[in-house]
Design an enzyme around this catalytic site. Structure first.
Site, PDB file in Angstrom:
ATOM      1  N   LYS A  22     -36.468   6.183  15.064  1.00 15.83           N
ATOM      2  CA  LYS A  22     -36.922   7.097  13.715  1.00 15.83           C
ATOM      3  C   LYS A  22     -36.015   7.848  13.213  1.00 15.83           C
ATOM      4  CE  LYS A  22     -38.315  11.451  14.726  1.00 15.83           C
ATOM      5  NZ  LYS A  22     -37.818  12.795  14.413  1.00 15.83           N
ATOM      6  N   ASN A  23     -34.848   8.429  13.878  1.00 18.02           N
ATOM      7  CA  ASN A  23     -33.975   9.172  13.109  1.00 18.02           C
ATOM      8  C   ASN A  23     -32.873   8.468  12.520  1.00 18.02           C
ATOM      9  OD1 ASN A  23     -35.451  11.619  13.569  1.00 18.02           O
ATOM     10  ND2 ASN A  23     -34.197  12.363  15.545  1.00 18.02           N
ATOM     11  N   CYS A 117     -40.092  20.513  12.863  1.00 18.37           N
ATOM     12  CA  CYS A 117     -40.198  21.097  14.098  1.00 18.37           C
ATOM     13  C   CYS A 117     -40.007  22.457  14.288  1.00 18.37           C
ATOM     14  CB  CYS A 117     -39.875  20.237  15.252  1.00 18.37           C
ATOM     15  SG  CYS A 117     -40.790  18.656  15.405  1.00 18.37           S
ATOM     16  N   ARG A 122     -33.559  26.837  10.893  1.00 20.42           N
ATOM     17  CA  ARG A 122     -32.819  25.524  10.865  1.00 20.42           C
ATOM     18  C   ARG A 122     -32.034  25.741   9.414  1.00 20.42           C
ATOM     19  NH1 ARG A 122     -36.690  20.745  12.620  1.00 20.42           N
ATOM     20  NH2 ARG A 122     -34.856  19.812  12.930  1.00 20.42           N
ATOM     21  N   ASP A 306     -33.214  16.451  22.107  1.00 23.55           N
ATOM     22  CA  ASP A 306     -34.515  15.647  21.831  1.00 23.55           C
ATOM     23  C   ASP A 306     -34.997  15.220  23.120  1.00 23.55           C
ATOM     24  OD1 ASP A 306     -34.362  16.347  19.360  1.00 23.55           O
ATOM     25  OD2 ASP A 306     -33.809  14.561  18.277  1.00 23.55           O
ATOM     26  N   ARG A 398     -45.549  11.819  15.089  1.00 25.74           N
ATOM     27  CA  ARG A 398     -44.463  11.875  14.185  1.00 25.74           C
ATOM     28  C   ARG A 398     -43.230  10.817  14.232  1.00 25.74           C
ATOM     29  NH1 ARG A 398     -43.520  17.628  11.352  1.00 25.74           N
ATOM     30  NH2 ARG A 398     -41.889  16.392  10.335  1.00 25.74           N
TER      31      ARG A 398
END
Ligand code: EPU
Length: 421
Positions: A22-23, A117, A122, A306, A398
């Site tokens: 995903k990232n 999230c 952030r 993560d 997600r």
């Protein structure tokens, strides 16, 4: 309302194939804006953040065709760099890659503040500092970040005060077509940074050093389309590794790059789990008794933040007391309250969770408070006695491609259920 229902107790067994990361997929999709001609991206995971990003790009003029399950043709020739403020932009963290991509191609951008999230504040100060170093005038109000340049970005040396994945990606995007040579110091070294650089280089960029803390970018005048396959998702792999270990099962996890998993593998071996590394697979065997450990999350190649909640879930049933210190985010402990509902003994002290192992967890109704927290509840549910109902599962979706189907194929008693409101 959709929920996941898990009945614990079955050791996982069989094999599972990991999807694209995903990232890595997210920055590469936004990088197609910078490329500005047709790209074919393979191994794209079917997850909510990716689908939302594709919608954002389509709304802004990208032509997108899904030509196979995991393959998309993306043509941003007619991308319109207007104001990006849809609800999707505001909900997603990755939408902030529009800033670097638009600034890099059009010399300007106006993008709503991103979501993502909730791990405390952030900030994006390092992104803004980097954009300013590359010649942008940046203004912010409570809703938008607005950037302008006279005639495009100008290369310079960018030093990050803190290691930031998103900041490193945004500055790469903004610098690829800048005039001159940019050097990014104290850059993030995550595999997805390398994947983005490899994709952009396949499109004609000249980026070297990705994967180290000094990245050099020689500005080029233009880019061209290419065909590129996203690397496998190391966090999805790590999640199945933790699930196999927690249930005392034996699972072959296919389509991985074992090097990316070293920190996770090392910790699992520490707690009495066997991990066998093959070329592009790992076999994880839980021996039953999990022992305690200490973990501190750090940027790559350290232990990934993560994987923090998933490891906590595993350590709730370890023999002895484990300590997890969050070294990346201000806070990432909201999941602990949910694990306590299942009988876990966890105390949070500042940046640290102290987990005293219990003999067993029991099923409960719990919330997915964020993406990785949600999947930690799935792991806890797989080992708990009785039934666990997990709510707010859109947060899990997600970042996990068909998690229910993949776990069912490994023998888990798990289903997605639609509950009447
Ligand atoms: N930070 C600053 N200033 C900045 C940027 C970051 O102080 O300008 C701080 C952050 O507050 C945080 C730390 O630096 O404490 C690291 O933040 P980073 O920028 O590296 O994170 P990110 O780019 O916002 C990405 C992933 C996250 C993952 C982190 C760390 C995406 C879309 N998100 O976030 O993924 O946790 O890197 O590896 O790539 C997830 O997939 O579950 C997830 C949250």
């Amino acid at each position: 309302m959709e929920k996941i229902v898990v009945r614990g107790g079955a050791p996982l067994s069989g094999s599972v194939t990991v999807s694209g990361m995903k990232n890595a997929a997210l920055p590469i999709l936004y990088a197609c804006v910078l490329v500005g001609s047709k790209c074919t991206i393979e191994n794209v995971p079917d997850v909510r953040d990716v689908r939302m990003s594709l919608d954002i790009l389509a709304e802004m003029g990208a032509e997108i065709n899904r030509i196979a399950d995991e393959t998309y043709e993306i043509d941003c020739t007619n991308f319109n760099p207007g104001i990006s403020c849809s609800e999707k932009v505001k909900k997603l963290r990755a939408s902030y890659y529009l800033m670097g991509a638009e600034l890099g191609r059009f010399g300007k951008a106006k993008v709503a503040f991103p979501g993502g999230c909730n791990f405390g504040t952030r900030p994006i100060d390092q992104h803004i500092k980097g954009f300013e170093t590359l010649g942008a005038t940046v203004t912010t109000d409570c809703e938008f970040i607005t950037m302008t340049t006279e005639s495009g970005t100008v290369a310079d040396d960018v030093y990050f005060d803190t290691i930031t994945v998103g900041g490193t990606i945004n500055i790469i995007l903004a610098a690829v077509m800048a005039k001159g040579n940019t050097i990014i110091e104290n850059a993030a070294r995550e595999p997805h940074i390398v994947d983005l650089a490899n994709f952009l280089n396949s499109c004609g960029a000249r980026i070297s050093g990705a994967g180290t803390d000094v990245i050099k970018i020689r500005g080029v005048k233009s880019l061209h389309g290419s065909t590129y396959a996203i690397i496998p998702d190391m966090i999805e792999a790590g999640t199945y590794m933790a699930a196999a270990a927690a249930t005392g099962g034996c699972v072959r996890i296919e389509n991985v790059i074992p090097k990316h998993l070293e920190a996770i593998t090392g910790k699992l071996e520490d707690v009495n789990v066997i991990v066998e590394e093959l070329d592009d697979a790992v076999i994880v065997t839980g021996k039953g008794l999990i022992t305690s450990t200490r973990i501190k999350t750090r940027p790559y190649p350290g232990f990934p933040t993560d994987m923090h909640p998933q490891m906590s879930a595993l350590l709730t049933i370890a023999h002895g007391t484990s300590i997890i210190t969050e070294g990346v985010y201000e806070t990432r402990f909201r999941y602990t309250e949910e694990l306590r509902k299942m009988g876990a003994d966890i105390e949070v002290k500042g940046h640290t969770a102290v987990i005293s192992g219990v003999d067993k967890l029991h099923g409960a109704k719990v919330q997915a408070v964020d993406l990785r927290a949600g999947v930690a509840m799935v792991i806890a549910g797989l080992v708990a006695e009785g039934e666990t109902k997990i709510y707010d599962i859109h947060l899990i979706e997600r970042g996990y491609d068909d998690i229910v189907g993949k776990l069912r194929a490994l023998g888990a008693n798990i289903e997605k259920v639609v509950e009447e409101e």
